[in-house]
Design an enzyme around this catalytic site. Structure first.
Site, PDB file in Angstrom:
ATOM      1  N   GLY A   1      -3.438  14.710 -16.458  1.00 49.21           N
ATOM      2  CA  GLY A   1      -4.797  15.233 -16.327  1.00 49.21           C
ATOM      3  C   GLY A   1      -5.773  14.116 -16.000  1.00 49.21           C
ATOM      4  CB  THR A   2      -5.971  10.589 -17.162  1.00 50.60           C
ATOM      5  OG1 THR A   2      -5.992  10.984 -18.525  1.00 50.60           O
ATOM      6  CG2 THR A   2      -6.877   9.377 -16.963  1.00 50.60           C
TER       7      THR A   2
ATOM      8  CG  HIS B   1       1.508   9.204 -18.978  1.00 51.29           C
ATOM      9  ND1 HIS B   1       0.800   9.278 -17.789  1.00 51.29           N
ATOM     10  CD2 HIS B   1       0.583   9.179 -19.970  1.00 51.29           C
ATOM     11  CE1 HIS B   1      -0.497   9.299 -18.064  1.00 51.29           C
ATOM     12  NE2 HIS B   1      -0.666   9.240 -19.376  1.00 51.29           N
TER      13      HIS B   1
ATOM     14  CE  LYS C   1       0.651  13.210 -19.052  1.00 48.68           C
ATOM     15  NZ  LYS C   1      -0.040  14.037 -20.051  1.00 48.68           N
TER      16      LYS C   1
ATOM     17  N   GLY D   1      -2.218  21.649 -33.047  1.00 47.65           N
ATOM     18  CA  GLY D   1      -1.207  20.747 -32.461  1.00 47.65           C
ATOM     19  C   GLY D   1      -0.913  19.626 -33.440  1.00 47.65           C
TER      20      GLY D   1
ATOM     21  N   GLY E   1       2.166  17.231 -33.423  1.00 47.29           N
ATOM     22  CA  GLY E   1       2.423  16.502 -32.179  1.00 47.29           C
ATOM     23  C   GLY E   1       2.095  15.018 -32.302  1.00 47.29           C
ATOM     24  NE  ARG E   2       4.270  12.612 -27.402  1.00 50.21           N
ATOM     25  CZ  ARG E   2       5.318  13.358 -27.066  1.00 50.21           C
ATOM     26  NH1 ARG E   2       6.512  13.081 -27.518  1.00 50.21           N
ATOM     27  NH2 ARG E   2       5.170  14.385 -26.246  1.00 50.21           N
ATOM     28  CB  VAL E   3      -2.543  13.283 -29.881  1.00 52.84           C
ATOM     29  CG1 VAL E   3      -4.003  12.943 -30.128  1.00 52.84           C
ATOM     30  CG2 VAL E   3      -2.051  12.610 -28.594  1.00 52.84           C
TER      31      VAL E   3
HETATM   32  P1  NAD Z   1       3.299  16.824 -28.327  1.00 53.62           P
HETATM   33  O1  NAD Z   1       4.320  17.565 -27.520  1.00 53.62           O
HETATM   34  O2  NAD Z   1       3.748  15.688 -29.175  1.00 53.62           O
HETATM   35  O3  NAD Z   1       2.533  17.856 -29.281  1.00 53.62           O
HETATM   36  C1  NAD Z   1       2.218  19.175 -28.910  1.00 53.62           C
HETATM   37  C2  NAD Z   1       1.790  19.954 -30.134  1.00 53.62           C
HETATM   38  O4  NAD Z   1       1.489  21.299 -29.742  1.00 53.62           O
HETATM   39  C3  NAD Z   1       2.872  20.058 -31.222  1.00 53.62           C
HETATM   40  O5  NAD Z   1       2.261  19.925 -32.487  1.00 53.62           O
HETATM   41  C4  NAD Z   1       3.386  21.476 -31.071  1.00 53.62           C
HETATM   42  O6  NAD Z   1       3.868  22.012 -32.292  1.00 53.62           O
HETATM   43  C5  NAD Z   1       2.112  22.189 -30.650  1.00 53.62           C
HETATM   44  N1  NAD Z   1       2.404  23.464 -29.982  1.00 53.62           N
HETATM   45  C6  NAD Z   1       3.253  23.679 -28.957  1.00 53.62           C
HETATM   46  N2  NAD Z   1       3.284  24.992 -28.643  1.00 53.62           N
HETATM   47  C7  NAD Z   1       2.424  25.598 -29.495  1.00 53.62           C
HETATM   48  C8  NAD Z   1       2.000  26.940 -29.661  1.00 53.62           C
HETATM   49  N3  NAD Z   1       2.474  27.928 -28.888  1.00 53.62           N
HETATM   50  N4  NAD Z   1       1.072  27.205 -30.606  1.00 53.62           N
HETATM   51  C9  NAD Z   1       0.584  26.213 -31.384  1.00 53.62           C
HETATM   52  N5  NAD Z   1       0.942  24.927 -31.272  1.00 53.62           N
HETATM   53  C10 NAD Z   1       1.847  24.631 -30.336  1.00 53.62           C
HETATM   54  O7  NAD Z   1       2.198  16.368 -27.301  1.00 53.62           O
HETATM   55  P2  NAD Z   1       1.110  15.181 -27.405  1.00 53.62           P
HETATM   56  O8  NAD Z   1       1.668  13.959 -26.812  1.00 53.62           O
HETATM   57  O9  NAD Z   1       0.544  15.133 -28.788  1.00 53.62           O
HETATM   58  O10 NAD Z   1       0.016  15.730 -26.396  1.00 53.62           O
HETATM   59  C11 NAD Z   1      -0.577  17.006 -26.568  1.00 53.62           C
HETATM   60  C12 NAD Z   1      -1.459  17.320 -25.370  1.00 53.62           C
HETATM   61  O11 NAD Z   1      -2.547  16.390 -25.326  1.00 53.62           O
HETATM   62  C13 NAD Z   1      -0.761  17.210 -24.002  1.00 53.62           C
HETATM   63  O12 NAD Z   1      -1.305  18.170 -23.132  1.00 53.62           O
HETATM   64  C14 NAD Z   1      -1.135  15.808 -23.537  1.00 53.62           C
HETATM   65  O13 NAD Z   1      -1.073  15.662 -22.142  1.00 53.62           O
HETATM   66  C15 NAD Z   1      -2.557  15.744 -24.049  1.00 53.62           C
HETATM   67  N6  NAD Z   1      -3.094  14.406 -24.247  1.00 53.62           N
HETATM   68  C16 NAD Z   1      -4.420  14.279 -24.012  1.00 53.62           C
HETATM   69  C17 NAD Z   1      -5.051  13.081 -24.245  1.00 53.62           C
HETATM   70  C18 NAD Z   1      -6.544  12.990 -24.066  1.00 53.62           C
HETATM   71  O14 NAD Z   1      -7.118  11.905 -24.315  1.00 53.62           O
HETATM   72  N7  NAD Z   1      -7.205  14.081 -23.679  1.00 53.62           N
HETATM   73  C19 NAD Z   1      -4.309  11.978 -24.689  1.00 53.62           C
HETATM   74  C20 NAD Z   1      -2.944  12.136 -24.937  1.00 53.62           C
HETATM   75  C21 NAD Z   1      -2.343  13.368 -24.725  1.00 53.62           C
END
Ligand code: NAD
Length: 257
Positions: free
Chosen positions: A156-157, A146, A150, A10, A13-15
């Site tokens: 989930g939290t 959020h 999102k 991932g 993505g943002r994280v």
């Molecule tokens: P985002 O949409 O910015 O990033 C998602 C990432 O997943 C991207 O890099 C995308 O390319 C990748 N992706 C999507 N489909 C894919 C696939 N089929 N195969 C491989 N990669 C794929 O999302 P985000 O804001 O970075 O959040 C990601 C997840 O983490 C979400 O589920 C969010 O709710 C969760 N999150 C969890 C926490 C935590 O502390 N546990 C904190 C923030 C976000």
């Protein structure tokens, strides 16, 4: 000191992007591989393996950190079951099948699954459990906010907080109403918890668990002001997990809360 090789799933993505940045300043850990579906839209150290081949991606890393989407996480878990590696899973919104897969994976490798990687929310879950048990008869309601992008709702939290509240007073988890109130449900019953989700702007994450009674109420609130809270928390979790036996671990295990 040996460096733990980290694979980021991932990554664009943002994280994911923050994980890559934070890894540059994390002692004892280094980025070894990123999984991409197409190509990366930012520059990365040429020594890092950038691949769309899941098997090579896992093979190049000592631990994997995942912040992606439920379907993507499912594909990662399926591959990891064939090539076990410690997994930190931060993706939220996993369905029953995906959660079962996660449990299956944890029989073969250490898996830390946390819907929120922050220290504050880990403590909030403890406080909510304690308050729920102590404040018998108080109505419990959860509100989460959020950013507009999102994908899952409620967060989930928020669902984990509802679980902590339910466990605190032995409530049936089926009594957790995830859609809030629609005005047609009649009077609130004593043993239900509603979770309401608001979406807008760039809010990183805000969770309020309220305990309401006649004459008084308490609200416990956590606000994340930076997504680095999650990336740094996930790296701390990864370091901790890297030498653990197979099993399913929580963020509380890692933080010894
Ligand atoms: P985002 O949409 O910015 O990033 C998602 C990432 O997943 C991207 O890099 C995308 O390319 C990748 N992706 C999507 N489909 C894919 C696939 N089929 N195969 C491989 N990669 C794929 O999302 P985000 O804001 O970075 O959040 C990601 C997840 O983490 C979400 O589920 C969010 O709710 C969760 N999150 C969890 C926490 C935590 O502390 N546990 C904190 C923030 C976000």
């Amino acid at each position: 000191m040996t460096t733990i090789k980290v694979g980021v799933f991932g990554a664009s993505g943002r994280v994911g992007k923050l994980l890559i940045e934070d890894l540059k300043n994390t002692q004892g850990m280094g980025l070894s591989s990123v999984y991409v579906r197409n190509s990366l839209d930012f520059a990365i150290d040429p020594s890092v393996l950038v691949t769309s081949d899941m098997h090579s991606f896992i093979g190049a890393s000592d631990i994997i950190i995942d912040f992606s989407l439920p379907e993507a996480c499912e594909a990662l878990l399926e591959e990891a079951i064939k090539t076990p590696k410690p997994l930190v899973i931060g993706t939220t919104g996993l369905n029953t099948h995906q959660l079962n897969l996660l449990k299956q994976a944890s029989e073969l490798m250490p898996v830390l699954y946390a819907t929120n990687m922050s220290l504050g929310v880990a403590l909030l879950n403890k406080l909510v459990h304690q308050a729920s048990a102590a404040l018998e008869g108080f109505d419990i309601e959860i509100v989460e906010m959020h950013h507009r992008h999102k994908k899952d709702a409620p967060s989930g939290t928020a669902l984990t907080l509802a679980e902590s509240a339910a466990n605190g007073r032995n409530l049936d988890l089926d009594k957790v109403r995830v859609s809030g109130r629609d005005g047609n449900i009649g009077e609130r019953t004593k043993d239900e918890i509603a979770v309401m989700a608001l979406r807008g702007g760039d809010i990183v994450g805000r969770h309020t668990v309220g305990f309401y009674n006649d004459g008084e109420f308490i609200e416990l609130n956590h606000t994340a002001t930076s997504r680095n809270t999650f990336s740094k928390g996930a790296l701390r979790a990864g370091k901790w997990l890297s030498d653990k036996e197979p099993g399913l671990y929580s963020i509380s295990d890692c933080l010894e809360l």
